[in-house]
Design an enzyme around this catalytic site. Structure first.
Site, PDB file in Angstrom:
ATOM      1  N   ASP A 299     -21.654  35.013  32.479  1.00  0.00           N
ATOM      2  CA  ASP A 299     -20.381  35.066  33.194  1.00  0.00           C
ATOM      3  C   ASP A 299     -20.549  34.182  34.423  1.00  0.00           C
ATOM      4  O   ASP A 299     -21.673  34.012  34.919  1.00  0.00           O
ATOM      5  CB  ASP A 299     -20.081  36.512  33.595  1.00  0.00           C
ATOM      6  CG  ASP A 299     -18.924  36.603  34.572  1.00  0.00           C
ATOM      7  OD1 ASP A 299     -17.833  36.096  34.257  1.00  0.00           O
ATOM      8  OD2 ASP A 299     -19.130  37.159  35.668  1.00  0.00           O
ATOM      9  N   ASP A 503     -21.629  40.826  35.446  1.00  0.00           N
ATOM     10  CA  ASP A 503     -21.702  41.815  36.528  1.00  0.00           C
ATOM     11  C   ASP A 503     -20.428  42.631  36.708  1.00  0.00           C
ATOM     12  O   ASP A 503     -20.426  43.601  37.451  1.00  0.00           O
ATOM     13  CB  ASP A 503     -22.022  41.114  37.852  1.00  0.00           C
ATOM     14  CG  ASP A 503     -20.822  40.329  38.384  1.00  0.00           C
ATOM     15  OD1 ASP A 503     -20.120  39.697  37.573  1.00  0.00           O
ATOM     16  OD2 ASP A 503     -20.583  40.353  39.603  1.00  0.00           O
ATOM     17  N   ASP A 507     -16.688  42.176  32.142  1.00  0.00           N
ATOM     18  CA  ASP A 507     -17.766  41.712  31.274  1.00  0.00           C
ATOM     19  C   ASP A 507     -18.253  42.798  30.323  1.00  0.00           C
ATOM     20  O   ASP A 507     -19.018  42.519  29.400  1.00  0.00           O
ATOM     21  CB  ASP A 507     -18.962  41.231  32.119  1.00  0.00           C
ATOM     22  CG  ASP A 507     -18.606  40.056  33.010  1.00  0.00           C
ATOM     23  OD1 ASP A 507     -17.872  39.171  32.536  1.00  0.00           O
ATOM     24  OD2 ASP A 507     -19.055  40.029  34.168  1.00  0.00           O
TER      25      ASP A 507
END
Length: 606
Positions: A299, A503, A507
């Site tokens: 990410d 995080d 996600d």
């Protein structure tokens, strides 16, 4: 067991009694599991096989050897339970972001109703600072909305009439009037929760294979043992004692203790070593999967980047002192809790500038903020004012600031303009900056032959800038959580094992879908950490490559151990029939191989 062994020199009855107690204490749980498998699933497992071997040894007088087998097996089981107990993938952190009620507008009045009562077409009021209760479209009002829980964007997005909003996101400084476009069970937020739950129910293929192998192994050993007890007296004219003795030796030396210990000590050592570096595995299976990693997907926000906007450019207009102008900006923005405002205040504090008092501060909904400092009116807000006719601003000056804006926005930065009255005083640009170790982390992964991808909800321009700075192989931008899941699935089909590093709550579905989900421990959301299989407690993504290397070393040692264990079992079995070995020697050979594979696994602790 030790007390029973010591008591054997002066009291056989006490010794046997103590052995019975040791058998019961050490083997009760495993025996119960084995019996339950036999009765409920009508299948044999290694638990029942080991207990049978121990009882067989005891039946011909070798109590201590049987007790030692139970002890080693119980110890192995305890180690396995410790490392392989997978954390409950609780989605309570996700559910905490789901509002319970909404303020519905009905016949000119406002009524608080449960989320489940909302239907498509309802009109809602979302006050500043509240969670948006349903997916919908804004029909009145302007505000910034923090969409990090859905898209992962680090900067709040401005919303006005006609634009879409999502349940679970946070309204900013202005009231929003929303028309519901999706029912509660069909919201994007509900889909995130559903995707996580679906991913949790998937059983890894390796676990299915081990379960099948265990059942087959147990059946073969028990079957051969029964044949050894029944057949030789008729075909080879062996007496009953010789036949039963050799059968018990076979049952002991064929026991899979060494095979079981081939895996867990090595896994434990690798897990312990990783923990010392701040990397926590939630189970040995994830270490095993990590060894086969082909591609790592990051990410962007909060993972490859710091996760918070920072001032990257500060341009003072002609006739303005830079430090003086930054002080004024920070003093004005100090009245706001907007992430961009907080970044400007941090910038001034880092440069040890002293903030000033501000009078008549007012939030200009959908644009920015204004206030008076030393009797002079100041404003900070969007640069769309440059697209209007600014009376009193020379065309060449206006063109200069437009060029500056175009250049900064082309670099993926968020740009604000600073006004003194109706005069342009300066321009400020902010951006989520790349982590210092991001480029090195990507390079180390690529050196291992691993591809690196970046998934982000941010714009393509911003994603391209970050990709250029980090050197990732693939970039996918403008993604919602369901899009990330789709790309992770596509990567698994193309490359095989995928590690996803993230995080945020957004996600969580991708982390659950990946072969191994890795969450950020310091800044990561609760949901991301619950779903993750591996947690980077210090957020040091540079350790990912070293962790994959450690996982690969662990797999090599496991293979060495398994080959050695099978070889020893084979030699002992052949020796039992071709040469004939005593049961104590068989136990020593069996236990010796177990100790050796444990020591080989513990090498990883160095």
């Amino acid at each position: 067991m030790l007390l029973a062994w010591a008591a054997g020199s002066w009291s056989d009855i006490l010794s046997v009694l103590l052995y019975v107690i040791s058998y019961t204490v050490g083997g009760w749980v495993k025996a119960k599991e084995g019996v339950e498998t036999l009765l409920k699933e009508r299948d044999l497992d290694v638990n029942l096989l080991m207990i049978a071997a121990a009882l067989g040894a005891a039946s011909i007088g070798y109590w201590n050897e049987g007790a030692m087998l139970i002890f080693i097996f119980a110890l192995s089981g305890a180690m396995e339970s410790y490392t392989m107990e997978r954390s409950k993938k609780d989605i309570s952190s996700l559910m905490a972001l789901k509002p319970a009620t909404a303020l519905r507008i009905e016949k000119g009045a406002m009524n608080e109703v449960a989320i489940d009562e909302l239907v498509i077409g309802d009109f809602l009021l979302v006050r500043p600072g509240e969670l948006i209760p349903a997916d919908g479209k804004v029909y009145r009002g302007e505000s910034s909305v923090d969409q990090a829980s859905i898209t992962g964007e680090s900067v709040p997005v401005e919303k006005s009439a006609g634009q879409e909003v999502f349940a679970g996101t946070v309204n900013g400084e202005g009231p929003l009037y929303i028309e519901v476009t999706k029912s509660a069970e069909n919201t994007l937020f509900a889909k995130i929760i559903k995707m996580v739950e679906d991913a949790e129910t998937e059983v890894p293929n390796s676990q299915r294979f081990i379960k099948r192998l265990e059942a087959i192994y147990a059946r073969v050993v028990v079957g051969v043992t029964l044949l050894l007890v029944l057949v030789p007296p008729f075909l080879l004219d062996w007496n009953w004692n010789t036949t039963f003795y050799k059968a018990m030796v076979f049952l002991v030396v064929a026991s899979p203790c060494a095979l079981v210990s081939s895996i867990m000590p090595a896994m434990l050592s690798a897990i312990s070593k990783s923990a010392r570096r701040g990397i926590l595995f939630k189970g040995g299976v994830h270490l095993e999967n990590m060894a086969r990693t082909s591609i790592v997907a990051f990410d962007k926000t909060g993972t490859l980047t710091e996760g918070a906007p920072q001032v990257t450019d500060f341009i003072a207009g002609e006739g303005y002192d830079r430090d003086e102008l930054l002080t004024i900006c920070a003093s004005l923005e100090n009245m706001s809790r907007h992430p961009l405002a907080e970044a400007i205040v941090r910038k001034a504090e880092d440069e040890y500038l002293v903030l000033r008092g501000v009078q008549d501060t007012k939030s200009l909904t959908g644009w920015g903020i204004e206030g008076q400092i030393d009797g002079q009116q100041w404003q900070i807000g969007k640069t769309n004012i440059l697209d209007t006719e600014m009376i009193g601003t020379p065309p060449n000056t206006l063109e200069y600031w437009r060029t500056q804006r175009q250049q900064l926005e082309g670099e993926g930065k968020t740009v604000s303009i600073i006004m003194e009255g109706d005069k342009i005083a300066g321009m400020i640009a902010l951006q989520d900056t790349v982590r210092p170790q991001a480029e090195a982390a990507v390079r180390k992964l690529q050196a291992l032959g691993i591809k690196v991808a970046m998934l982000t909800g941010d714009r393509a321009a911003t994603a391209a800038i970050i990709a250029g700075q980090t050197g990732v192989d693939f970039v996918y931008s403008d993604l919602l959580p369901e899009d990330k899941v789709r790309y992770i699935k596509a990567m698994r089909e193309t490359y095989g094992n995928v590690v996803m590093v993230g995080d945020g709550v957004n996600d969580a579905p991708a982390l659950a879908t990946a072969t191994v989900g890795m969450g950020m421990g310091m800044k990561g959301s609760g949901a991301a950490l619950e779903i993750a299989d591996v947690v980077l407690m210090n957020d040091n993504i540079e350790e990912i490559a070293a962790t994959i290397s450690l996982a690969r070393r662990t797999q090599k040692i496991v293979k060495q151990n398994m080959i050695f264990a099978v070889s020893v079992i084979t030699v002992l079995i052949l020796s039992n029939f071709l040469q004939g070995i005593a049961l104590p020697f068989g136990v020593v050979g069996h236990e010796g191989s177990t100790i050796l594979v444990i020591l080989n696994g513990l090498r990883l602790l160095r």
